[in-house]
Design a protein around this motif. Structure first.
Motif, PDB file in Angstrom:
ATOM      1  N   UNK A  79       0.841  -1.193   0.000  1.00  0.00           N
ATOM      2  CA  UNK A  79       0.000   0.000   0.000  1.00  0.00           C
ATOM      3  C   UNK A  79       0.876   1.244   0.000  1.00  0.00           C
ATOM      4  N   UNK A  80       0.476   2.255  -0.768  1.00  0.00           N
ATOM      5  CA  UNK A  80       1.192   3.519  -0.743  1.00  0.00           C
ATOM      6  C   UNK A  80       0.924   4.196   0.589  1.00  0.00           C
ATOM      7  N   UNK A  81       1.952   4.767   1.163  1.00  0.00           N
ATOM      8  CA  UNK A  81       1.849   5.329   2.496  1.00  0.00           C
ATOM      9  C   UNK A  81       2.859   6.454   2.660  1.00  0.00           C
ATOM     10  N   UNK A  82       2.575   7.352   3.603  1.00  0.00           N
ATOM     11  CA  UNK A  82       3.543   8.396   3.940  1.00  0.00           C
ATOM     12  C   UNK A  82       4.524   7.923   5.006  1.00  0.00           C
ATOM     13  N   UNK A  83       4.223   6.809   5.659  1.00  0.00           N
ATOM     14  CA  UNK A  83       5.127   6.247   6.660  1.00  0.00           C
ATOM     15  C   UNK A  83       6.318   5.588   5.953  1.00  0.00           C
TER      16      UNK A  83
END
Length: 565
Positions: free
Chosen positions: A190-194
């Motif tokens: 999943x694309x994430x900012x973390x």
């Protein structure tokens, strides 16, 4: 800084009549030489895509396969072959007797069949880079290609000066990740900012494919470099991580989203050891001195950019133009209400290995809401002494710019048609316009295959056009740039003189004397000694005039001297 011209009330591109094949057309500095509508599955309604060139042939990619045109006479190109092999996106490139084609859609099949490939897992599916033997270009033979986890949206050929036995491909897949049951090793994340630091996700990397030239059927992925990694944290997603729903400066949601989890397009320049990556959320600069292990040396971002799409170096490798495909190529992004920083080019100087922003350039005339329009694919026009690019703007047509001064790029020629439909937006326009061996060749999404020729204007002399046409390439791929070297000629010498006249550094009696001596030198061209004597007289005349300090004149003298050995 933004380069965009004030649009005159009588600009002929405004309010052109609509039509598929009978639209109104306006042109300046460039002439339409031929237009070849597609037939069969390549007719209007299909999607034509990118172009590659080999010898007398232009290979026109399509979502349905590819077509081969003999362009030895650009006024009357001949369709030599249509090869049906669906799968989108259909971007093509050539190397020797090999043709490579990007395949992205889940409907792509190993056998090039048109029936599609249903199901989430299908052993007959092909997504990746197809390879064809085109030693007999009228009868292409498909070889085993290379399957990849996200298919192939675009690909880039890369050579190694120290390795003549292989060619490399940088593959950029932008689509969904395949099931590991269909292609082992694929791993969706999943694309994430973390920060993402574990596992082996398919995102946040590119594929490097090695193609042995003596056995191209054995081509395979040899590395998957994570060129977006944060060197301090080790996070794979070390660059832009914008998620859906974020607001663009226009006040609308970013579309596409500037999330750097792959590259859309990479342009390699092996002779200088660099590549420029347009990577969705960032423009990056890569050291490709080791093609298998490219290393990121710089990255830039811009809130105005929605989707970093493609890149073009100048011939010296000291500048690069990045494009922003705001709207994904299917939206009207050249309206009078769209700021010139949006859906534009961003011009950078390369200084000490770093990208320094210089200006924006956007098509300087508004298009209608019925026309998909945004910056797209182009290439260098090899006029000596100048940095010039011809570029496609979908239904915005063709724009040719001089970016010798990156802070002040200027449009010097254009060709534009009216919208395909006056009632609604119908997808069309130029996907690619490239210079090849004296002509501009364009692949129009809906209308077909076009050839164009430069015309003499205040911004382009007959000598400059002739000098550019003297550059003859055996093959050309826009995403693999090679250094252009102008052989000494009178056209090259006169080009520099024309440029000195244009910028005002050579005029009056001095200009008359220069031209007189060049004409005399050409008359004596068969006698090298006499020619050298005339060049010496010319040099003396120029120095006396005080114009010898002008770099264009100096280059003209150098080019002229070289014609006599």
């Amino acid at each position: 800084m933004t380069a965009t011209a004030a649009v005159a009330d009588d600009d002929p591109r405004v309010d052109l009549p609509a039509g598929l094949f009978d639209a109104g057309m306006a042109a300046s500095g460039i002439d339409l030489l031929s237009s070849s509508p597609g037939t069969g599955v390549f007719a209007a309604g299909s999607i034509n895509s990118d172009l590659a060139f080999t010898g007398d042939y232009a290979i026109a990619g399509s979502y349905q396969g590819f077509q081969v045109f003999d362009v030895s006479d650009p006024v009357a190109p001949v369709l030599a072959k249509s090869f049906v092999c669906p799968g989108g996106q259909g971007d093509v490139s050539v190397y020797g007797d090999l043709l490579f084609m990007s395949v992205e859609q889940t409907s792509g099949r190993i056998d090039c069949g048109t029936q599609g490939a249903s199901g989430s897992v299908n052993p007959e599916r092909f997504r990746g880079v197809r390879i064809f033997d085109i030693s007999d270009i009228a009868n292409p033979v498909q070889l085993p290609g290379v399957q990849t986890c996200r298919g192939s949206h675009t690909h880039t050929l890369v050579t190694d000066p120290d390795d003549t036995e292989n060619v490399y491909i940088y593959n950029s897949g932008t689509s969904s990740v395949r099931s590991p049951l269909e292609l082992p090793g694929c791993q969706n994340a999943a694309l994430t900012t973390a920060p993402v630091t574990t596992g082996d996700p398919t995102q946040w990397r590119i594929d490097v494919i090695k193609v042995p030239l003596d056995a191209p059927e054995t081509a395979a992925v040899v590395s998957q470099p994570r060129i977006f990694t944060n060197p301090d944290t080790g996070a794979y997603n070390g660059l832009q991580n914008t998620l859906g729903g974020q607001i663009h400066p226009s006040g609308t949601v970013y579309s596409p989203t500037p999330n750097t989890n792959t590259c859309h397009d990479i342009t390699a320049y092996p002779e200088i050891g660099l590549a420029a990556g347009a990577c969705q959320g960032n423009g990056i600069l890569l050291d490709i001195s080791d093609p298998v292990n490219p290393v990121r040396v710089d990255a830039v971002a811009d809130p105005n950019f929605s989707y970093w799409h493609s890149a073009t170096f100048n011939n010296d490798g000291t500048k690069v133009i990045f494009t922003d495909e705001w709207g994904g190529g299917s939206s009207p992004r050249c309206r009078s209400t769209d700021a010139p920083e949006w859906g534009a080019n961003a011009l950078f100087d390369i200084v000490d290995g770093k990208l320094q922003f210089a200006s924006y350039y956007k098509l300087p005339v508004p298009q209608t809401v019925q026309e998909n329009c945004v910056a797209h694919n182009g290439s260098i026009v090899p006029v000596p002494g100048r940095d010039i690019m011809v570029q496609a703007w979908y239904q915005g047509g063709v724009s040719i710019i001089d970016f010798t001064d990156t802070a002040n790029p200027t449009e010097i020629a254009y060709l534009d048609r009216g919208p395909i439909s006056a009632a609604s937006l119908s997808l069309g326009g130029y996907w690619s316009t490239y210079w090849y061996n004296g002509s501009v060749v364009g692949n129009e999404i809906a209308r077909g295959f076009d050839t164009m020729g430069l015309a003499v204007s205040e911004q382009m002399s007959a000598n400059e056009i002739e000098a550019a046409g003297e550059v003859q390439l055996g093959q050309f791929n826009a995403q693999m740039q090679t250094a252009i070297v102008h052989e000494p000629s009178f056209a090259v010498a006169r080009s520099y003189i024309d440029q000195a006249e244009r910028d005002g550094s050579l005029s009056g009696k001095a200009l008359t004397e220069v031209r007189k001596h060049v004409d005399k030198a050409e008359q004596l061209a068969d006698g090298a000694a006499a020619g050298r004597a005339v060049v010496a007289q010319l040099d003396n005349a120029v120095r006396k005039s005080g114009a010898a300090v002008d770099s264009n004149v100096v280059q003209g003298l150098t080019a002229l001297s070289a014609t006599f050995g």
